[in-house]
Design a protein around this motif. Structure first.
Motif: not given
Length: 324
Positions: A87-114
């Protein structure tokens, strides 16, 4: 803004946040869905960021061709090992690009994840709806259906107001209240092992005793010195919260496995902010910085808090670095 205001704004202003799940089975479905989402953003000059595990990052990079130069590509295993950092990483990405819509893709569920990390990632997905309710963001979350059982699939659907069907994001009838889902996914933390080491600490010297106990336990478990330092600082911050913000003592519990050390602090306090530690506090904020720092130091942080039962913060650190 209160939680109820966040929820209400999310329902009224669907054009602000678009949060969709992409269910896929196999690389072809994955690449088609992700690349379609990315190119749709590039066509309207959205700022695009893609955070995926290495193998999927390579697939998307190759499929985008020259368009990859216009996209920020990130290794999610580094960025989001602790899902609360996303969340804070994406928040910073948004704040660093004022006036533009942000489009993000995030996948953090990998096969061996506990299992504990998987639960924390699903909690993050639910809280994304609160964190970006009033922000111009389109988020696509790919999920490999081969990694989800029936209950897991239901939970993932509940976290997303939209699902992708035949290349189009449509309203999801299974979407649930984000805060309720986030609390249900985490639930009460399971008890630590009976052989765990415990320490009851009180002001004014409590945090110092906690640091010493954590340093000794982590070193004896075989943790590398730099990671011992990080874990000590993280646990110190949580212990300091106990001393400053509660009237009673705190309880430190420590245990380790073959590859990790776990430090847990329990106290009588109550945390009422569902996004605590996921947004950097401003210079005038009196609290919140400690948990923000803790999330960025530890490989996993899980927090459970109720008005009657107090707060438990469980911090996990791999001995020699996270398994990637």
């Amino acid at each position: 803004m209160t939680v109820s205001e966040i929820r209400g704004r999310h329902r009224r202003d669907v054009a602000s946040l678009e949060h969709a799940a992409l269910f896929y089975e196999g690389d072809e479905q994955f690449v088609r869905g992700v690349v379609g989402h990315v190119r749709a953003g590039l066509e309207v000059d959205d700022a695009v960021v893609v955070a995926l595990p290495d193998a999927h990052l390579s697939l998307v990079h190759d499929a985008l061709g020259d368009d990859a130069q216009a996209v920020v590509l990130q290794d999610v295993r580094r960025l989001g090992l602790n899902p609360a950092r996303l969340v804070p990483a994406l928040q910073k990405f948004v704040e660093d690009r004022p006036g533009r819509r942000v489009r993000a893709v995030g996948e953090a569920l990998w096969p061996d994840r506990p299992a504990d990390e998987r639960a924390a990632y699903l909690q993050h997905d639910a809280l994304t709806n609160l964190a970006f309710a009033d922000r111009p963001v389109s988020v696509l979350c790919p999920y490999d259906t081969r990694l989800l059982d029936a209950d897991g699939l239901t939970d993932v659907r509940a976290a997303h107001p939209l699902v992708v069907e035949d290349g189009t994001a449509v309203a999801n009838a299974g979407f649930a209240d984000p805060l309720t889902l986030a609390e249900a996914v985490l639930g009460a933390l399971p008890d630590g092992p009976e052989e765990s080491e415990t320490l009851v600490f009180r002001p004014p010297h409590g945090p110092r005793a906690v640091r010493r106990a954590v340093a000794e336990h982590a070193a004896e478990a075989g943790m590398t010195p730099d990671r011992v330092t990080d874990l000590c600082l993280a646990v110190h911050e949580v212990a300091l919260n106990t001393v400053v913000h509660t009237n009673g003592p705190g309880i430190l519990s420590l245990w380790h496995t073959d590859d990790r050390v776990v430090a847990e602090i329990q106290d009588s306090g109550y945390v009422d902010d569902p996004l605590v530690g996921r947004h950097p506090p401003g210079p005038s904020d009196g609290r919140g910085y400690g948990l923000y720092l803790t999330h960025h130091l530890c490989d996993l942080v899980r927090l459970h808090s109720t008005r009657d039962g107090g707060t438990t913060v469980r911090m996990t650190m791999y001995l020699d670095g996270p398994h990637r």
